[in-house]
Design an enzyme around this catalytic site. Structure first.
Site, PDB file in Angstrom:
ATOM      1  CG  LEU A   1      -2.145  -0.839   1.233  1.00 22.25           C
ATOM      2  CD1 LEU A   1      -2.695  -0.986   2.645  1.00 22.25           C
ATOM      3  CD2 LEU A   1      -3.208  -0.246   0.319  1.00 22.25           C
ATOM      4  CB  SER A   2       1.099   4.207  -2.183  1.00 21.97           C
ATOM      5  OG  SER A   2       1.653   3.527  -3.285  1.00 21.97           O
ATOM      6  CB  ALA A   3       2.454   7.232   1.913  1.00 18.51           C
TER       7      ALA A   3
END
Length: 359
Positions: free
Chosen positions: A63-65
Site C-alpha cells: 500500500l502506498s502512503a
C-alpha cells in the site's frame, strides 16, 4: 514515501490530517476516503500502522502512503460514468475508492502482476460489498482484476478515460502508457521520480504536469527466457449490464433517495466528532522518503517545504478545558437496508436487492 502528515488514531482522524495538509481538497475525494477504511486492507497484526502516513509492504502486498493516494485521487479528476484502469492494482484499495465516485455505469479494471495479491484484493472487495454500510450509501462500480504484467497488455485493448500506474515508469515506457488513454483522458504515474499528471489533448498531443516528488519501485519487465514471447494480458471486456441488474440499480437509487428525504443526514463529507485543536507552529519539517529494498524500508530524509501554521493561544487552550465534552455519536443506521427489508416482497427478491449482504 510518506510521513508528510501526522498519524491518525483511526481512519477519520487520518483523513482530517490529510485535509488539513491540503492533500485532500475536494468533497468527492474526501467522501471516498472516509467510506473505505484503510485498516481493512492490512493483514491481521499490522493494522496499528494503517493510519500512519507511510507506505506498507508485506511480501507482495503493498500500500502506498495515504498522501500519495490523496494526490492521485485529486489528480485523476474523477467523475461519474468514466472508465478507469489501475496498472499495479495491488490490494484494490484505490480501485474501490474510485468505484464509489464513477458509479455503476463506469468501468473499473485493474492489472496486477502477482496472483496472490489479486486473490487478496478480491477477498477485500468481497468483504466490502458484504459488510460495509458504505456500499449502501453509494452507487458502486465494482472493480475487476486480472493477473498479468501491465507492460504486456494486448495491443487491441480498449482505451480508458482515467489511468493510474502504481509503479515507477521508465522513460522508454511513457508512450506505451499514453496510448492506453482516450483523447481528453488523464493518466497519473510516477516517472523520473515525479508523480506526473498527463492529459491527452489530441490524437498525438499531451500536456504534462508534475505533482509531487516521489520514489516508487520500478515496473517489472516481463522475462523473455528462451526467446519465448510473453503472454499478452487481455483486459476484461466492456460488458453491457443485464436488464435485471439495471432494475436493481434504479430500484436501489429510488429507495436511497426516498430514505435520504425521510432521514436527512449530515453531509457525508463532514466528520461529526469534534477534534481537539492542534497546536501548530511555523517550522521546517524533515520528511522521510522510503524506498523498498527487498522486504526492507530504507528511509531517506529530506527537507519539506516550509509549513505555514498558527500557534494556538494558551488562553484558548485553557478555555477548552471548561468546555463540556461532546456526547458520543449514535451508531449510523442503514436506512436503505431497513427500507428494502420492510418491503412486501419475496425474501429472495429482497436478498437480491441487498446484493445478498449479511449485515
Amino acid at each position: 514515501m510518506g510521513g508528510a502528515v501526522s498519524a491518525g488514531e483511526d481512519n477519520d482522524d487520518l483523513i482530517d490530517n490529510l485535509k488539513e495538509a491540503q492533500y485532500i481538497r475536494t468533497d468527492r475525494v474526501e467522501q471516498a476516503f472516509r467510506a473505505i477504511d484503510r485498516g481493512d486492507y492490512y493483514l491481521d497484526g499490522y493494522r496499528d500502522n494503517a493510519y500512519k502516513d507511510l507506505a506498507w509492504k508485506h511480501g507482495n502486498i503493498h500500500l502506498s502512503a495515504p498522501c500519495i493516494y490523496s494526490e492521485v485521487m485529486e489528480a485523476l479528476k474523477l467523475q461519474q460514468d468514466l472508465s478507469f484502469l489501475n496498472l499495479g492494482s495491488g490490494t484494490g484499495y484505490l480501485s474501490t475508492m474510485v468505484g464509489l465516485i464513477i458509479g455503476p455505469f463506469g468501468v473499473n479494471h485493474g492489472v496486477e502482476l502477482h496472483k496472490d495479491v489479486v486473490e487478496y484484493a478480491k477477498e477485500r472487495l468481497d468483504d466490502f460489498i458484504k459488510n460495509s454500510d458504505s456500499f449502501d450509501r453509494f452507487e458502486f462500480c465494482e472493480p475487476h482484476f486480472v493477473v498479468g504484467n501491465c507492460l504486456e497488455i494486448s495491443s487491441d485493448s480498449h482505451q480508458y478515460d482515467r489511468i493510474y500506474c502504481g509503479a515507477g515508469v521508465q522513460k522508454d515506457h511513457e508512450n506505451y502508457m499514453k496510448i492506453l488513454l482516450k483523447v481528453g483522458g488523464i493518466l497519473v504515474m510516477p516517472i523520473e521520480d515525479q508523480l506526473t499528471q498527463i492529459t491527452r489533448t489530441g490524437q498525438s498531443s499531451w500536456e504534462s504536469k508534475n505533482i509531487l516528488a516521489v520514489s516508487f519501485a520500478p515496473l517489472v519487465p516481463q522475462s523473455r527466457t528462451d526467446g519465448c514471447k510473453p503472454e499478452a494480458v487481455v483486459l476484461p471486456p466492456l460488458s453491457v449490464r443485464s436488464l435485471q441488474d439495471l432494475a436493481r440499480i434504479y430500484i436501489r437509487r429510488t429507495l436511497r433517495n426516498l430514505t435520504n428525504e425521510e432521514h436527512p443526514a449530515r453531509n457525508n463529507t463532514q466528520r461529526s466528532s469534534q477534534k481537539r485543536k492542534r497546536r501548530r507552529c511555523r517550522r521546517r519539517r524533515r520528511i522521510n522518503t522510503y524506498v523498498f529494498v527487498g522486504n526492507q524500508l530504507i528511509p531517506q530524509p529530506m527537507d519539506s517545504e516550509e509549513d505555514e501554521c498558527i500557534e494556538e493561544e494558551s488562553k484558548e487552550e485553557e478555555q477548552e478545558k471548561d468546555i463540556e465534552p461532546v456526547k458520543p455519536e449514535e451508531p449510523r443506521v442503514n436506512h436503505l437496508r431497513d427500507k428494502i427489508s420492510s418491503l412486501p416482497l419475496p425474501e429472495s427478491l429482497k436478498a437480491y436487492l441487498l446484493y445478498y449482504r449479511e449485515k
